[in-house]
Design a protein around this motif. Structure first.
Motif, PDB file in Angstrom:
ATOM      1  N   VAL A 119      -3.812  -1.800  -7.922  1.00  0.00           N
ATOM      2  CA  VAL A 119      -4.429  -2.165  -6.639  1.00  0.00           C
ATOM      3  C   VAL A 119      -5.912  -1.826  -6.657  1.00  0.00           C
ATOM      4  CG1 VAL A 119      -4.514  -1.611  -4.182  1.00  0.00           C
ATOM      5  CG2 VAL A 119      -2.312  -1.957  -5.282  1.00  0.00           C
ATOM      6  N   ASP A 120      -6.218  -0.666  -7.201  1.00  0.00           N
ATOM      7  CA  ASP A 120      -7.626  -0.261  -7.229  1.00  0.00           C
ATOM      8  C   ASP A 120      -8.463  -1.216  -8.071  1.00  0.00           C
ATOM      9  OD1 ASP A 120      -7.202   1.824  -5.601  1.00  0.00           O
ATOM     10  OD2 ASP A 120      -6.989   3.327  -7.185  1.00  0.00           O
TER      11      ASP A 120
ATOM     12  N   ALA B 262       2.338   1.643  -3.345  1.00  0.00           N
ATOM     13  CA  ALA B 262       1.308   2.032  -4.297  1.00  0.00           C
ATOM     14  C   ALA B 262       0.963   3.522  -4.180  1.00  0.00           C
ATOM     15  CB  ALA B 262       0.056   1.197  -4.092  1.00  0.00           C
ATOM     16  N   ALA B 263       1.059   4.027  -2.955  1.00  0.00           N
ATOM     17  CA  ALA B 263       0.747   5.446  -2.758  1.00  0.00           C
ATOM     18  C   ALA B 263       1.716   6.321  -3.524  1.00  0.00           C
ATOM     19  CB  ALA B 263       0.784   5.773  -1.261  1.00  0.00           C
TER      20      ALA B 263
ATOM     21  N   PRO C  50       1.855   5.687  -9.075  1.00  0.00           N
ATOM     22  CA  PRO C  50       0.482   5.757  -9.582  1.00  0.00           C
ATOM     23  C   PRO C  50       0.062   4.501 -10.347  1.00  0.00           C
ATOM     24  CG  PRO C  50       1.663   7.777 -10.042  1.00  0.00           C
ATOM     25  CD  PRO C  50       2.663   6.826  -9.500  1.00  0.00           C
TER      26      PRO C  50
ATOM     27  N   SER D 277      -6.286  -2.738   1.276  1.00  0.00           N
ATOM     28  CA  SER D 277      -6.739  -1.365   1.027  1.00  0.00           C
ATOM     29  C   SER D 277      -8.233  -1.255   1.288  1.00  0.00           C
ATOM     30  CB  SER D 277      -6.384  -0.942  -0.396  1.00  0.00           C
ATOM     31  OG  SER D 277      -7.418  -1.299  -1.283  1.00  0.00           O
TER      32      SER D 277
ATOM     33  N   ALA E  15      -0.827   1.902  -7.954  1.00  0.00           N
ATOM     34  CA  ALA E  15      -2.075   2.259  -7.271  1.00  0.00           C
ATOM     35  C   ALA E  15      -3.271   1.886  -8.133  1.00  0.00           C
ATOM     36  CB  ALA E  15      -2.096   3.750  -6.960  1.00  0.00           C
TER      37      ALA E  15
ATOM     38  N   LEU F 288       0.836  -1.210   0.000  1.00  0.00           N
ATOM     39  CA  LEU F 288       0.000   0.000   0.000  1.00  0.00           C
ATOM     40  C   LEU F 288       0.864   1.249   0.000  1.00  0.00           C
ATOM     41  CD1 LEU F 288      -2.872  -0.874   2.482  1.00  0.00           C
ATOM     42  CD2 LEU F 288      -3.004  -0.597   0.013  1.00  0.00           C
TER      43      LEU F 288
END
Lengths: 269, 128
Positions: B38-39, B28-29, B32, B107, B35, B25
């Motif tokens: 992950v989303d 990933a922050a 981009p 997340s 991220a 996480l």
């Protein structure tokens, strides 16, 4: 002839009887004197020993030790204190032994048999007294402890008293057994007391616990009812996770190219 | 929901999971691209749980997430493999499907408040 002879025999018998009587008197008197002397000496010894023991015990502080056991309170109405009683006991014990020795002078006879029995029983009586005194000391110590430890509770005093009574009871029963009051009496008494306590505990505690237990069961059942859908959903989610992993994880090479979208939700969507 | 026991154990499992792959996480922050991945995983998991679990809406999200994560973990274990958790940012860019899935679960779990159903909580961050 015949009467003469008879008279002779008679006179002979008579003389023999007399001498027999004399004989027995001659043997009786020394024995009796010995008997009296033994009694006198024994009595003096008993007196002296009792006095000495009384003094020594008082000097040693026996009364104070015994006082802790609460025996003092039991003796409050008598004119003796504990050391007096021990001294008296010793006095009579020595007298008894003296009597036994004194009667031994006469050879075997019922009186000395009885005395032998009593003398043989004396040590057990002493042990019994010691048991009672010790039990009393323990009981009052336990009572102090329990009452002190649980003093803040409303039933602390009651518990202390109960504990001390219980220990007293055990001590007394042990003492009774010791002095030979048959266990056929004391054991049933003990069992009765214990059974009574058990019964009171069952009815009182058990009865009082019926309602709390009921509400507890209610709570448990409610919780189970709440948990079942949760557990079911959890199991289903678990199954989905496995399926998902099996489906996509089976072709690990694909994941880079098709990351998210490559794993469309299996059902719906 | 009367019982908190399952929820508590679910929370514990998610916390453990976070200890395991939570680093993803963080990475990933900062990255981009990661991220977004992950989303997407998170969206997939959420869809699966909302549509694939009967009465899922009435059950705490943490319980569902924990169940799902456990399913994935057990699958990995039964294949006789270890979960290969990437060590650094570069590794995370090449993370395998399982790790990404579990990071997505983390997340989602992070955005959950205890007791909220999955379906209504997690607003997906917009991919725009």
């Amino acid at each position: 002839m015949t009467p003469g002879k008879g008279a002779v025999t008679l006179s002979v018998d008579f003389g023999q009887g007399l001498s027999n009587a004399w004989n027995s008197i001659a043997t009786f008197v020394p024995k009796f004197v010995a008997f009296l002397v033994i009694l006198l000496i024994g009595w003096i010894i008993a007196k002296v020993v009792a006095k000495v023991v009384d003094k020594v015990l008082e000097r040693v502080g026996f009364d104070r030790v015994v006082e802790r056991g609460g025996v003092k309170r039991m003796l409050a109405n008598s004119k003796y204190d504990a050391s007096d009683i021990i001294a008296k006991l010793l006095y009579y014990a020595i007298l008894l032994i003296t009597l036994q020795v004194a009667f031994g002078v006469w050879g075997p006879n019922p009186v000395s048999a009885v005395l032998t029995g009593i003398v043989a029983w004396l040590p057990r009586a002493v042990v019994a007294i010691v048991i009672v005194v010790v039990a009393g000391a323990i009981a009052s110590a336990v009572k102090d402890l329990v009452t002190g430890a649980l003093g803040s509770l409303s039933y602390g005093r009651l518990l202390g008293t109960l504990a001390s009574v219980f220990i007293w009871g055990l001590g007394i029963i042990a003492a009774l057994n010791q002095i030979g009051v048959a266990t056929t009496v004391t054991t049933p008494v003990l069992i009765t007391v214990l059974a009574t306590i058990g019964g009171i505990a069952v009815v009182g505690v058990g009865g009082g616990l019926v309602r709390p237990m009921q509400s507890r069961w209610d709570r448990w059942l409610n919780r189970a009812e709440d948990e079942i859908p949760q557990a079911k959903a959890s199991a289903e989610a678990y199954q989905r996770g496995r399926e998902d992993a099996a489906r996509t994880g089976a072709r690990p090479a694909a994941h880079r190219a098709t990351t998210g979208p490559a794993t469309p939700p299996p059902m719906g969507t | 929901m009367g019982s908190r026991r399952l929820e508590r154990s679910a929370r514990r499992l998610l916390d453990r999971l976070h200890d395991q792959v939570g680093a993803g996480l963080v990475v990933a922050a900062a990255v981009p691209g990661l991220a977004a991945v992950v989303d997407q995983h998170a969206a997939a998991v959420r869809d699966i749980l909302t549509t694939g679990v009967e009465a899922g809406a009435a059950v705490a999200g943490s319980v569902l997430l924990a169940g799902y994560a456990q399913g994935v973990l057990d699958h990995v274990r039964e294949k006789g493999e270890q979960l290969r958790v990437p060590a650094d940012a570069a590794d995370w860019a090449r993370a395998d499907w399982f790790s990404m899935r579990l990071v997505a679960v983390c997340s989602l779990a992070r955005n959950l408040r205890p007791g909220h159903p999955v379906g209504t909580t997690d607003e997906l961050p917009s991919l725009a």
